[in-house]
Design a protein around this motif. Structure first.
Motif, short mmCIF file in Angstrom:
data_model
loop_
_atom_site.label_atom_id
_atom_site.label_comp_id
_atom_site.label_asym_id
_atom_site.label_seq_id
_atom_site.Cartn_x
_atom_site.Cartn_y
_atom_site.Cartn_z
N SER A 91 0.82 -1.20 0.00
CA SER A 91 0.00 0.00 0.00
C SER A 91 0.86 1.26 0.00
O SER A 91 0.47 2.27 -0.58
CB SER A 91 -0.94 0.02 1.21
N ASP A 92 2.02 1.22 0.66
CA ASP A 92 2.94 2.37 0.67
C ASP A 92 3.98 2.15 -0.42
O ASP A 92 4.82 1.25 -0.32
CB ASP A 92 3.61 2.49 2.04
N ARG A 94 6.10 4.58 -1.66
CA ARG A 94 7.01 5.73 -1.75
C ARG A 94 8.48 5.33 -1.81
O ARG A 94 9.28 6.00 -2.48
CB ARG A 94 6.79 6.66 -0.55
N ARG A 101 3.05 14.11 0.73
CA ARG A 101 2.34 12.85 0.93
C ARG A 101 0.96 12.89 0.27
O ARG A 101 0.22 13.87 0.39
CB ARG A 101 2.18 12.55 2.42
N ALA A 103 -2.40 10.31 -0.13
CA ALA A 103 -3.15 9.07 0.06
C ALA A 103 -4.13 8.94 -1.10
O ALA A 103 -4.81 9.90 -1.46
CB ALA A 103 -3.90 9.10 1.39
N ARG A 175 -6.37 1.17 -1.11
CA ARG A 175 -5.74 2.41 -0.63
C ARG A 175 -4.23 2.33 -0.85
O ARG A 175 -3.62 1.29 -0.63
CB ARG A 175 -6.01 2.62 0.85
N PHE A 176 -3.68 3.45 -1.25
CA PHE A 176 -2.24 3.57 -1.43
C PHE A 176 -1.74 4.82 -0.71
O PHE A 176 -2.47 5.80 -0.56
CB PHE A 176 -1.87 3.70 -2.91
N THR A 177 -0.49 4.78 -0.28
CA THR A 177 0.21 5.97 0.19
C THR A 177 1.37 6.22 -0.76
O THR A 177 2.20 5.35 -0.99
CB THR A 177 0.76 5.79 1.62
N THR A 178 1.40 7.42 -1.33
CA THR A 178 2.43 7.75 -2.30
C THR A 178 2.80 9.22 -2.12
O THR A 178 2.57 9.79 -1.05
CB THR A 178 1.94 7.43 -3.73
N ASP A 250 -5.30 16.53 3.94
CA ASP A 250 -5.25 15.40 4.84
C ASP A 250 -3.97 15.51 5.68
O ASP A 250 -2.93 14.97 5.31
CB ASP A 250 -5.27 14.09 4.05
N GLY A 253 -0.57 16.29 4.11
CA GLY A 253 -0.65 15.99 2.68
C GLY A 253 -2.07 16.08 2.17
O GLY A 253 -2.85 16.93 2.61
N GLN A 255 -5.63 13.74 0.45
CA GLN A 255 -6.35 12.51 0.17
C GLN A 255 -7.05 12.66 -1.17
O GLN A 255 -7.81 13.60 -1.37
CB GLN A 255 -7.38 12.22 1.26
#
Length: 264
Positions: A91-92, A94, A101, A103, A175-178, A250, A253, A255
């Motif tokens: 999911s992350d 980066r 950031r 999301a 969901r991803f975190t980038t 968010d 960062g 969303q």
């Protein structure tokens, strides 16, 4: 015909497993080809793991998804020259890339019935703040040849940042975190996405971002080092209204959410 319509073309499916970092897409595609929502067992180098899509509730995202609400098929776009199976179920995505950031939550649904599609695999990939793609850094700089077609890329280096995949939960959500994507000449700011349902590439598309937020983000480093952009949403040859994300602040960062309507 673009590569997203090559039915039956299988990619490795991936997923975060409890107690195990990640496994290859091949195992995930096989495991997810069974009954939707049913956990599957898959052998890994560390034993056998149960593969179950994330079921984190969408609380807090509901309002954003309502704003993005649509009950139509999402427009397919070219996959671009830099897609390959990065074999990264996470999911992350980066890694060591610096930037604001971001999301990203994507809901996959039946484009006609508007019902969520669980156990679909969603891949995303995009450039870093300097406009470079992992696995194709030299090509991203205009070095080493390479066309701008829509076929799969043979990776040119061993970098795999800003690439990853997840399996949709029972609500059809991943969901991803980038980081906020950078830009390169001739294109507006975008993220590529590919959806696999039943082991087939069902949708290849791209999502774009509001220009006022692009402007705010690019005032910051490391984006500011890129200088002035030459292409914006209005004059991009691929971007359209249907590819726009809904974005909210968010914490430190942003969303972003998008809804992908596919034909399963």
């Amino acid at each position: 015909m673009t590569a997203d319509h090559h039915e039956g073309q299988r990619v490795s499916r991936r997923r975060i497993i409890a107690g195990i970092g990640s496994i290859g897409l091949g195992a995930i595609l096989t495991a997810c080809s069974g009954e939707a929502g049913t956990p599957s067992a898959v052998a890994t180098t560390e034993g056998t793991a149960s593969i179950t899509p994330q079921t984190a509730p969408a609380t807090g995202l509901d309002a954003l998804f309502a704003r993005a609400g649509t009950c139509t098929l999402t427009e397919a776009t070219t996959q671009g020259p830099y897609y390959f199976d990065a074999d990264k179920v996470r999911s992350d995505i980066r890694e060591d890339r610096q930037g604001v950031r971001l999301a990203v939550a994507i809901k996959v649904q039946d484009g006609e019935a508007c019902t969520p599609i669980p156990d679909a695999v969603v891949e995303i990939w995009h450039c870093d703040a300097a406009g470079l793609y992992s696995g194709a850094e030299a090509m991203s700089r205009g070095e080493g040849g390479g066309g701008m077609g829509g076929g799969d890329l043979e990776p040119q280096d061993d970098k795999r940042y800003l690439r990853g995949a997840q399996v949709t939960d029972k609500e059809g959500i991943v969901r991803f975190t980038t980081i906020w994507p950078g830009w390169y000449r001739g294109r507006t700011v975008h993220i590529h996405a590919m959806v696999h349902v039943g082991g087939r590439r069902t949708l290849t598309t791209q999502v774009i971002f509001p220009e006022d937020l692009n402007t705010e983000v690019f005032k910051q480093q490391p984006y500011a080092a890129q200088g002035e952009r030459d292409t914006f949403n209005d004059d991009d040859g691929i971007a359209g209204e249907s590819t726009m994300t809904v974005v909210a602040e968010d914490g430190d960062g942003y969303q972003a959410v998008a809804i992908f309507g596919v034909s399963p």
